[in-house]
Design an enzyme around this catalytic site. Structure first.
Site, PDB file in Angstrom:
ATOM      1  CE1 TYR A  35      27.076  37.252  27.089  1.00  0.00           C
ATOM      2  CE2 TYR A  35      25.326  38.751  26.430  1.00  0.00           C
ATOM      3  CZ  TYR A  35      26.239  38.322  27.376  1.00  0.00           C
ATOM      4  OH  TYR A  35      26.308  38.945  28.605  1.00  0.00           O
ATOM      5  CG  ASP A  36      21.482  37.977  22.139  1.00  0.00           C
ATOM      6  OD1 ASP A  36      22.559  38.298  22.660  1.00  0.00           O
ATOM      7  OD2 ASP A  36      20.846  38.730  21.379  1.00  0.00           O
TER       8      ASP A  36
HETATM    9  P1  NAD Z   1      34.162  39.267  31.940  1.00  0.00           P
HETATM   10  O1  NAD Z   1      34.495  38.819  30.572  1.00  0.00           O
HETATM   11  O2  NAD Z   1      35.040  40.292  32.586  1.00  0.00           O
HETATM   12  O3  NAD Z   1      34.070  38.032  32.937  1.00  0.00           O
HETATM   13  C1  NAD Z   1      33.741  36.741  32.537  1.00  0.00           C
HETATM   14  C2  NAD Z   1      34.712  35.774  33.202  1.00  0.00           C
HETATM   15  O4  NAD Z   1      34.346  34.436  32.845  1.00  0.00           O
HETATM   16  C3  NAD Z   1      36.153  35.973  32.741  1.00  0.00           C
HETATM   17  O5  NAD Z   1      37.009  36.009  33.851  1.00  0.00           O
HETATM   18  C4  NAD Z   1      36.409  34.751  31.860  1.00  0.00           C
HETATM   19  O6  NAD Z   1      37.764  34.377  31.823  1.00  0.00           O
HETATM   20  C5  NAD Z   1      35.516  33.720  32.512  1.00  0.00           C
HETATM   21  N1  NAD Z   1      35.152  32.612  31.618  1.00  0.00           N
HETATM   22  C6  NAD Z   1      34.704  32.672  30.347  1.00  0.00           C
HETATM   23  N2  NAD Z   1      34.468  31.437  29.868  1.00  0.00           N
HETATM   24  C7  NAD Z   1      34.753  30.565  30.878  1.00  0.00           C
HETATM   25  C8  NAD Z   1      34.721  29.151  31.006  1.00  0.00           C
HETATM   26  N3  NAD Z   1      34.310  28.365  29.988  1.00  0.00           N
HETATM   27  N4  NAD Z   1      35.101  28.598  32.176  1.00  0.00           N
HETATM   28  C9  NAD Z   1      35.525  29.378  33.215  1.00  0.00           C
HETATM   29  N5  NAD Z   1      35.576  30.718  33.141  1.00  0.00           N
HETATM   30  C10 NAD Z   1      35.191  31.314  31.991  1.00  0.00           C
HETATM   31  O7  NAD Z   1      32.643  39.798  31.906  1.00  0.00           O
HETATM   32  P2  NAD Z   1      31.743  40.482  33.034  1.00  0.00           P
HETATM   33  O8  NAD Z   1      31.281  41.774  32.517  1.00  0.00           O
HETATM   34  O9  NAD Z   1      32.400  40.412  34.337  1.00  0.00           O
HETATM   35  O10 NAD Z   1      30.491  39.514  33.002  1.00  0.00           O
HETATM   36  C11 NAD Z   1      30.285  38.513  33.991  1.00  0.00           C
HETATM   37  C12 NAD Z   1      28.948  37.842  33.753  1.00  0.00           C
HETATM   38  O11 NAD Z   1      27.904  38.801  33.832  1.00  0.00           O
HETATM   39  C13 NAD Z   1      28.828  37.175  32.381  1.00  0.00           C
HETATM   40  O12 NAD Z   1      28.135  35.960  32.518  1.00  0.00           O
HETATM   41  C14 NAD Z   1      28.023  38.169  31.591  1.00  0.00           C
HETATM   42  O13 NAD Z   1      27.288  37.541  30.570  1.00  0.00           O
HETATM   43  C15 NAD Z   1      27.124  38.770  32.666  1.00  0.00           C
HETATM   44  N6  NAD Z   1      26.665  40.118  32.297  1.00  0.00           N
HETATM   45  C16 NAD Z   1      27.512  41.189  32.347  1.00  0.00           C
HETATM   46  C17 NAD Z   1      27.056  42.437  31.973  1.00  0.00           C
HETATM   47  C18 NAD Z   1      27.935  43.666  32.020  1.00  0.00           C
HETATM   48  O14 NAD Z   1      27.502  44.733  31.613  1.00  0.00           O
HETATM   49  N7  NAD Z   1      29.149  43.604  32.534  1.00  0.00           N
HETATM   50  C19 NAD Z   1      25.740  42.601  31.522  1.00  0.00           C
HETATM   51  C20 NAD Z   1      24.923  41.477  31.451  1.00  0.00           C
HETATM   52  C21 NAD Z   1      25.386  40.244  31.862  1.00  0.00           C
END
Ligand code: NAD
Ligand code: UDP
Ligand code: UDP
Length: 310
Positions: free
Chosen positions: A145-146
């Site tokens: 991830y990182d």
């Molecule tokens: P989440 O898991 O709810 O959402 C991620 C979405 O991406 C899901 O709907 C998943 O099905 C989809 N996905 C994963 N792989 C995929 C692929 N190969 N093709 C198409 N879709 C794909 O997570 P979230 O918390 O909503 O995070 C959304 C984004 O924000 C991510 O990129 C995450 O790294 C980033 N982020 C979130 C947080 C947090 O605290 N929520 C913090 C830092 C970064």
């Protein structure tokens, strides 16, 4: 003016809130998701909206559509999800970024990357400003991830330098709110679900590690401001709530707010778990005029209500 907006990962926790807000502002929204860590439930209420379109697609494969803006949110975000198939996690971050950057290059769309505070690793500088390069283990269990997210940032800045793409990189700190999955293992959802069910609350380690929790509405507001900022504003820019709490404090707050009978139990700390994390948001304040408005004490009840009604 109404825009055609692509949101990858649009059915996820953050993505679904973003779809809702951008539709409410009068835009055409194309939600692309392979449902790896989400279900249609998050966006089922949008399916009948005339300006909403849902496409099942994996961003590691090319995508040819015509849009004005791209929010690249696709990536599993909770440690248990991104560690389940770590190779796929890196592919999603890296191949997904290449494909979406290629799409942005062809269409001229502005593209925003959902990066993360995890690029700072286990930080030796506190709070973390954007200029800090981070302290990341390249071969640990969190590296998929990182390092995937760090490589995506590299790609964004190389497309900027090489192809003059209009890019925006947001470093998102821990965000919580309705539509987190009850079983995705993140701390806020875990503690709320455990408290509501009267089960033991699982603190990993001694609970002295800290996080800073941002309510989803504030975060979405920051993402939209960054996307619509002038082209010279590329980031990376921290988006998060500077209110910092130990994990023990968080557990105590949730137990008190729910009035739960749950006991707190201590379990082993996962490896490479960052010991402290707090965003320095001076840039977001000065460049975007953004800062969070919702305190943890106000965001938690809204989140608890969501899980209580599930
Ligand atoms: P989440 O898991 O709810 O959402 C991620 C979405 O991406 C899901 O709907 C998943 O099905 C989809 N996905 C994963 N792989 C995929 C692929 N190969 N093709 C198409 N879709 C794909 O997570 P979230 O918390 O909503 O995070 C959304 C984004 O924000 C991510 O990129 C995450 O790294 C980033 N982020 C979130 C947080 C947090 O605290 N929520 C913090 C830092 C970064
Ligand atoms: N790509 C895409 N949609 C597009 C344009 C490109 O998915 O509308 C993908 C394409 O598969 C390519 C990647 O984006 O592999 C990078 O595109 P770019 O034009 O930067 O590089 P190249 O095509 O030269 O590899
Ligand atoms: N955590 C915990 N109990 C849980 C889930 C998480 O003590 O049931 C801890 C975890 O070890 C970490 C913090 O809470 O120190 C935040 O974890 P989360 O997975 O939500 O986010 P991240 O570690 O990615 O910031």
């Amino acid at each position: 003016m109404s825009k055609r907006i692509l949101i990858t990962g649009g059915a996820g926790f953050l993505g679904s809130h973003l779809c809702e807000r951008l539709l409410a502002e009068g835009n055409d929204v194309l939600c692309v998701d392979n449902f790896y860590t989400s279900t249609r439930r998050n966006i089922v209420h949008l399916l009948d909206h005339p300006n909403f379109e849902l496409m099942r697609h994996d961003v590691t494969f090319p995508l040819y559509v015509e849009v004005d803006q791209i929010y690249n949110m696709a990536c599993p975000a909770s440690p248990i999800h991104y560690q389940r198939d770590p190779v796929q996690t890196t592919k999603t971050s890296v191949h997904g970024a290449i494909n979406m950057l290629g799409l942005a290059k062809r269409t001229g769309a502005t593209i925003l990357q959902a990066s993360t505070s995890e690029v700072y690793g286990d930080p030796e500088v506190h709070p973390q400003p954007e200029a800090y390069w981070g302290n990341v283990n390249p071969i640990g269990v969190r590296s998929c991830y990182d390092e995937g997210k760090r490589c995506a940032e590299t790609l964004f800045f190389d497309y900027l330098r090489q192809h003059k793409l209009p890019i925006k990189v947001a470093r998102i700190f821990n965000t919580y709110g309705p539509r987190m999955l009850p079983d995705d293992g993140r701390v806020v959802s875990n503690f709320i679900v455990q408290s509501l069910e009267g089960r033991d609350i699982t603190i990993y380690g001694d609970g002295s590690q800290t996080r800073s929790f941002c309510y989803v509405d504030d975060l979405v507001d920051g993402l939209i401001r960054l996307m619509n900022s002038e082209q010279a504003v590329t980031g990376p820019i921290n988006l998060g709530n500077p209110g910092e709490f130990s994990i023990r404090e968080l557990a105590e707050k949730i137990v008190a707010q729910i009035g739960s009978t749950s006991a707190i139990v201590y379990e082993p700390l996962p490896s490479d778990d960052p010991t402290q994390r707090q965003p320095d948001i001076a840039q977001a304040k000065s460049v975007l005029g953004w800062e969070p408005t919702i305190l943890l004490d106000d965001g938690l009840p809204r989140t608890i209500e969501y899980f209580a009604n599930l």
